[in-house]
Design an enzyme around this catalytic site. Sequence first.
Site, PDB file in Angstrom:
ATOM      1  N   SER A 123       1.121  -7.981   1.474  1.00 23.38           N
ATOM      2  CA  SER A 123       0.280  -6.945   2.061  1.00 23.38           C
ATOM      3  C   SER A 123      -0.758  -6.488   1.031  1.00 23.38           C
ATOM      4  O   SER A 123      -1.556  -7.303   0.581  1.00 23.38           O
ATOM      5  CB  SER A 123       1.137  -5.795   2.587  1.00 23.38           C
ATOM      6  OG  SER A 123       0.385  -4.956   3.435  1.00 23.38           O
ATOM      7  N   GLN A 124      -0.772  -5.224   0.600  1.00 22.03           N
ATOM      8  CA  GLN A 124      -1.668  -4.867  -0.499  1.00 22.03           C
ATOM      9  C   GLN A 124      -1.376  -5.736  -1.707  1.00 22.03           C
ATOM     10  O   GLN A 124      -2.290  -6.138  -2.431  1.00 22.03           O
ATOM     11  CB  GLN A 124      -1.531  -3.394  -0.879  1.00 22.03           C
ATOM     12  CG  GLN A 124      -2.431  -3.004  -2.053  1.00 22.03           C
ATOM     13  CD  GLN A 124      -2.192  -1.584  -2.548  1.00 22.03           C
ATOM     14  OE1 GLN A 124      -3.011  -0.712  -2.344  1.00 22.03           O
ATOM     15  NE2 GLN A 124      -1.052  -1.357  -3.186  1.00 22.03           N
ATOM     16  N   TYR A 160       0.825  -1.207   0.000  1.00 24.87           N
ATOM     17  CA  TYR A 160       0.000   0.000   0.000  1.00 24.87           C
ATOM     18  C   TYR A 160       0.859   1.257   0.000  1.00 24.87           C
ATOM     19  O   TYR A 160       1.812   1.374   0.776  1.00 24.87           O
ATOM     20  CB  TYR A 160      -0.900  -0.015   1.234  1.00 24.87           C
ATOM     21  CG  TYR A 160      -2.046   0.957   1.220  1.00 24.87           C
ATOM     22  CD1 TYR A 160      -2.634   1.381   0.029  1.00 24.87           C
ATOM     23  CD2 TYR A 160      -2.582   1.435   2.409  1.00 24.87           C
ATOM     24  CE1 TYR A 160      -3.702   2.249   0.028  1.00 24.87           C
ATOM     25  CE2 TYR A 160      -3.658   2.304   2.423  1.00 24.87           C
ATOM     26  CZ  TYR A 160      -4.207   2.707   1.227  1.00 24.87           C
ATOM     27  OH  TYR A 160      -5.277   3.580   1.228  1.00 24.87           O
ATOM     28  N   HIS A 218       4.102  -8.370  10.397  1.00 25.09           N
ATOM     29  CA  HIS A 218       3.997  -7.805   9.050  1.00 25.09           C
ATOM     30  C   HIS A 218       5.386  -7.334   8.638  1.00 25.09           C
ATOM     31  O   HIS A 218       5.695  -6.131   8.677  1.00 25.09           O
ATOM     32  CB  HIS A 218       2.996  -6.652   9.068  1.00 25.09           C
ATOM     33  CG  HIS A 218       2.292  -6.433   7.773  1.00 25.09           C
ATOM     34  ND1 HIS A 218       1.277  -7.243   7.331  1.00 25.09           N
ATOM     35  CD2 HIS A 218       2.458  -5.484   6.813  1.00 25.09           C
ATOM     36  CE1 HIS A 218       0.835  -6.802   6.170  1.00 25.09           C
ATOM     37  NE2 HIS A 218       1.538  -5.736   5.827  1.00 25.09           N
ATOM     38  N   ASP A 253       1.116 -10.682  13.386  1.00 23.93           N
ATOM     39  CA  ASP A 253       0.823  -9.545  12.512  1.00 23.93           C
ATOM     40  C   ASP A 253      -0.241  -8.651  13.151  1.00 23.93           C
ATOM     41  O   ASP A 253      -1.382  -9.067  13.343  1.00 23.93           O
ATOM     42  CB  ASP A 253       0.336 -10.057  11.162  1.00 23.93           C
ATOM     43  CG  ASP A 253       0.348  -9.001  10.074  1.00 23.93           C
ATOM     44  OD1 ASP A 253       0.280  -7.801  10.399  1.00 23.93           O
ATOM     45  OD2 ASP A 253       0.437  -9.372   8.884  1.00 23.93           O
TER      46      ASP A 253
END
Length: 319
Positions: free
Chosen positions: A183-184, A92, A302, A273
């Site tokens: 992630s994204q 992101y 993360h 996470d």
Amino acid sequence: MPLVDMPLEQLKKYEGRNPRPADFDAYWERALDELEAVEANLELIPSAFQTPQAECFDLYFTGVRGARIHAKYIRPKKVDTPQPAILQFHGYTGDSGDWQDKLAYASLGFSVLALDCRGQGGSSEDTGGVKGNTHNGHIIRGLDDHPDNLLFRHIYLDTVRLARIAFGLPGVDPQRVYATGGSQGGALTIACAALEPRVTKLAPTFPFLCDYKRVWEMDLDKDAYLELNTFFRKFDPLHEREDEIFEKLGYIDLQFLAPRIQGEVLFFTGLMDTICPPSTQFAAYNKIISPKQLVVYPDFGHEWLPGSADRVMQFFLEE
């Protein structure tokens, strides 16, 4: 072992909290129809960065709502038979990264297409109001508008167009188009393979954009999900529209797209996470019905997961 979420055995059974809109399937069929009606206007421009073993291009196409979308495209030289292609998706607010980190795959005969998400840190534009960069706030873009105007709807459709372009590129075996990201990027890997089920292998890592209501209930609407908190504080401070908001977010909740995946899945998660809580990831993983394998890092959050990139490469190299 310390826990930030449910125990692993509960996670493996967790089915999610966010509501699924009743017209979810019709919503995405309508979205795909909109994409189909837009001319791609594909453009390949040789990059200033070149190597003896691979050709490098700036690839541009038109997505929904007229946005010009950019991706880095590398294809190996001197390949006589059709080879696999990998779609890469970034985190992101990020971008497609440097050319050099794609050369390992190109050296193995893979074509690589790395997307710049519209309006974030790369070269793709966001046509929502002004052209150019919006950087973040993308989850809540469109929440006060018709669901067809949610920005992540458009971004998911960009991944579909990139995959469809990959199927037709010279030297690419359309039976071996793969997707990966963290992630994204993990979220977009799932969205891409769900909405374009010809993607035959996918390797998402701790995917974002799953089970929004669970994030809020865990008081983790911060960091990557901070804009959820911001939206309620600014535009619905009494939570009078809470049900409406989470249902609308359901249109872009990947747990509901996950059952559409037909490709083989290698899924990575860290149980510590606090950015994308494990339960939200499992809400999507548990709904995947195609062949799948879960790789769990008990002590990691993360962050970089040691050995994961090597394992993804081996997964893509397997015939």
